[in-house]
Design a protein around this motif. Sequence first.
Motif, PDB file in Angstrom:
ATOM      1  N   ALA A  64      32.382   4.040 -68.617  1.00 48.44           N
ATOM      2  CA  ALA A  64      33.037   5.125 -69.052  1.00 48.44           C
ATOM      3  C   ALA A  64      33.381   6.361 -68.158  1.00 48.44           C
ATOM      4  O   ALA A  64      34.250   7.127 -68.228  1.00 48.44           O
ATOM      5  N   GLN A  65      32.398   6.532 -67.202  1.00 50.33           N
ATOM      6  CA  GLN A  65      32.342   7.523 -66.377  1.00 50.33           C
ATOM      7  C   GLN A  65      33.271   7.335 -65.113  1.00 50.33           C
ATOM      8  O   GLN A  65      34.081   8.079 -64.908  1.00 50.33           O
ATOM      9  N   LYS A  66      33.029   6.030 -64.618  1.00 52.47           N
ATOM     10  CA  LYS A  66      34.195   5.741 -63.415  1.00 52.47           C
ATOM     11  C   LYS A  66      34.829   4.106 -63.961  1.00 52.47           C
ATOM     12  O   LYS A  66      34.715   3.386 -63.562  1.00 52.47           O
ATOM     13  N   PRO A  67      35.723   4.322 -64.870  1.00 53.50           N
ATOM     14  CA  PRO A  67      36.144   3.157 -65.630  1.00 53.50           C
ATOM     15  C   PRO A  67      37.332   2.284 -64.438  1.00 53.50           C
ATOM     16  O   PRO A  67      37.200   1.003 -64.419  1.00 53.50           O
ATOM     17  N   GLU A  68      37.763   3.022 -63.761  1.00 54.50           N
ATOM     18  CA  GLU A  68      38.606   2.252 -62.534  1.00 54.50           C
ATOM     19  C   GLU A  68      37.880   1.314 -61.515  1.00 54.50           C
ATOM     20  O   GLU A  68      38.175   0.369 -61.503  1.00 54.50           O
ATOM     21  N   LEU A  69      37.115   2.100 -61.058  1.00 50.60           N
ATOM     22  CA  LEU A  69      36.079   1.350 -60.294  1.00 50.60           C
ATOM     23  C   LEU A  69      35.161   0.325 -60.834  1.00 50.60           C
ATOM     24  O   LEU A  69      35.174  -0.838 -60.323  1.00 50.60           O
ATOM     25  N   PHE A  70      34.540   0.646 -61.900  1.00 51.32           N
ATOM     26  CA  PHE A  70      34.080  -0.432 -62.880  1.00 51.32           C
ATOM     27  C   PHE A  70      34.964  -1.476 -63.055  1.00 51.32           C
ATOM     28  O   PHE A  70      34.383  -2.794 -62.928  1.00 51.32           O
ATOM     29  N   ASP A  87      22.482  14.655 -77.489  1.00 57.13           N
ATOM     30  CA  ASP A  87      23.480  15.493 -76.561  1.00 57.13           C
ATOM     31  C   ASP A  87      25.059  15.203 -77.110  1.00 57.13           C
ATOM     32  O   ASP A  87      25.164  14.192 -77.912  1.00 57.13           O
ATOM     33  N   GLU A  88      25.890  15.964 -76.787  1.00 58.30           N
ATOM     34  CA  GLU A  88      27.181  16.090 -77.540  1.00 58.30           C
ATOM     35  C   GLU A  88      27.773  14.739 -77.049  1.00 58.30           C
ATOM     36  O   GLU A  88      28.543  14.265 -77.967  1.00 58.30           O
ATOM     37  N   ALA A  89      27.949  14.273 -75.919  1.00 53.55           N
ATOM     38  CA  ALA A  89      28.542  12.931 -75.721  1.00 53.55           C
ATOM     39  C   ALA A  89      27.988  11.851 -76.266  1.00 53.55           C
ATOM     40  O   ALA A  89      28.647  11.028 -76.819  1.00 53.55           O
ATOM     41  N   THR A  90      26.808  11.599 -76.644  1.00 51.62           N
ATOM     42  CA  THR A  90      26.125  10.519 -77.374  1.00 51.62           C
ATOM     43  C   THR A  90      26.709  10.802 -78.710  1.00 51.62           C
ATOM     44  O   THR A  90      26.942   9.878 -79.468  1.00 51.62           O
ATOM     45  N   ALA A  91      26.469  12.012 -79.321  1.00 53.16           N
ATOM     46  CA  ALA A  91      26.920  12.474 -80.573  1.00 53.16           C
ATOM     47  C   ALA A  91      28.276  11.856 -80.770  1.00 53.16           C
ATOM     48  O   ALA A  91      28.566  11.309 -81.865  1.00 53.16           O
ATOM     49  N   GLN A  92      29.280  12.213 -79.907  1.00 56.27           N
ATOM     50  CA  GLN A  92      30.755  11.887 -80.077  1.00 56.27           C
ATOM     51  C   GLN A  92      30.856  10.174 -80.354  1.00 56.27           C
ATOM     52  O   GLN A  92      31.648   9.815 -80.850  1.00 56.27           O
ATOM     53  N   PHE A  93      29.814   9.689 -79.304  1.00 54.27           N
ATOM     54  CA  PHE A  93      30.045   8.092 -79.169  1.00 54.27           C
ATOM     55  C   PHE A  93      29.360   7.501 -80.655  1.00 54.27           C
ATOM     56  O   PHE A  93      30.180   6.872 -81.044  1.00 54.27           O
ATOM     57  N   LEU A  94      28.599   7.928 -81.205  1.00 55.83           N
ATOM     58  CA  LEU A  94      27.870   7.604 -82.463  1.00 55.83           C
ATOM     59  C   LEU A  94      28.829   7.885 -83.366  1.00 55.83           C
ATOM     60  O   LEU A  94      28.922   7.015 -84.401  1.00 55.83           O
ATOM     61  N   LEU A  95      29.715   9.109 -83.514  1.00 55.78           N
ATOM     62  CA  LEU A  95      30.546   9.329 -84.740  1.00 55.78           C
ATOM     63  C   LEU A  95      31.689   8.355 -84.645  1.00 55.78           C
ATOM     64  O   LEU A  95      32.427   8.363 -85.537  1.00 55.78           O
ATOM     65  N   LYS A  96      31.852   7.610 -83.662  1.00 58.94           N
ATOM     66  CA  LYS A  96      32.928   6.566 -83.573  1.00 58.94           C
ATOM     67  C   LYS A  96      32.658   5.727 -84.764  1.00 58.94           C
ATOM     68  O   LYS A  96      33.645   4.784 -85.366  1.00 58.94           O
ATOM     69  N   SER A  97      31.429   5.471 -85.301  1.00 55.95           N
ATOM     70  CA  SER A  97      31.197   4.797 -86.519  1.00 55.95           C
ATOM     71  C   SER A  97      31.103   5.323 -87.666  1.00 55.95           C
ATOM     72  O   SER A  97      30.547   4.622 -88.762  1.00 55.95           O
TER      73      SER A  97
END
Length: 256
Positions: free
Chosen positions: A235-241, A147-157
Amino acid sequence: MNRAISGQGPAIVLIHGLFGDLDNLKSLGQSLQSDYRVIRVDVPNHGNSPHWDTMDYPALADAMVAMLDEEGIDKALFIGHSMGGKIAMATALYHPERVSGVVAADISPVAYPHRHQLVFQALTSLPLDGSCDRRQALVHMKDAGVDEATAQFLLKSFRRTDTGFGWKMNIDGLKRNYDALIGWPFHTLSYSGPTLFVRGGDSDYVKAEHKDAIMAQFPAVQLKSIAATGHWLHAQKPELFNRLVKGFVDSLALPL
């Protein structure tokens, strides 16, 4: 291990998950660094840390303690997401005298089934000879079923090299040690220090049937859930987390 350090006060170590790097929990680190000494680490085989042929939780726990020794730190609170949560738990179970508390984000002290086959296939099949830039790499990974979100995350490396492109993470090492990373070898150990488990309300990583294992190994645990989030709750709710985690940490009155 490669690390980034900010702030002053009691030490807190932030540990990312599989395929990540020390920037993954940067937002949490920024929320803590006004009151604490925050150490964000690249786990071995990730980011700019050394590549290991053999990678398991006892060795990773030892590496965390060695890092504390290098920094002159007696005890630290460990916070980790996913695999990083397992490393935090393993360090507490293996070296309880060096751990002042644990926060595990969306992970349980159990063995998990294989669930990253598509990711490994996409990573290992990507041409690294320079014929595939970052944009083309994203298309390749999505075509491989990621999925695109995971792909974007992986591409940080994903980074440019002298001969084309390459991965900062040691994909061969991660694939070779994957069974150890999804496993859990510490069933007979327990940690009595303060512990917080935070799960994503829509995630399947922390299930009701895991509660007995959590309570057996971490009897002083608090269990929290963040609604309408999945595995990437930070990452989805950073302020609450961040607020939830900082509230727990502040309640401990950690000594210097």
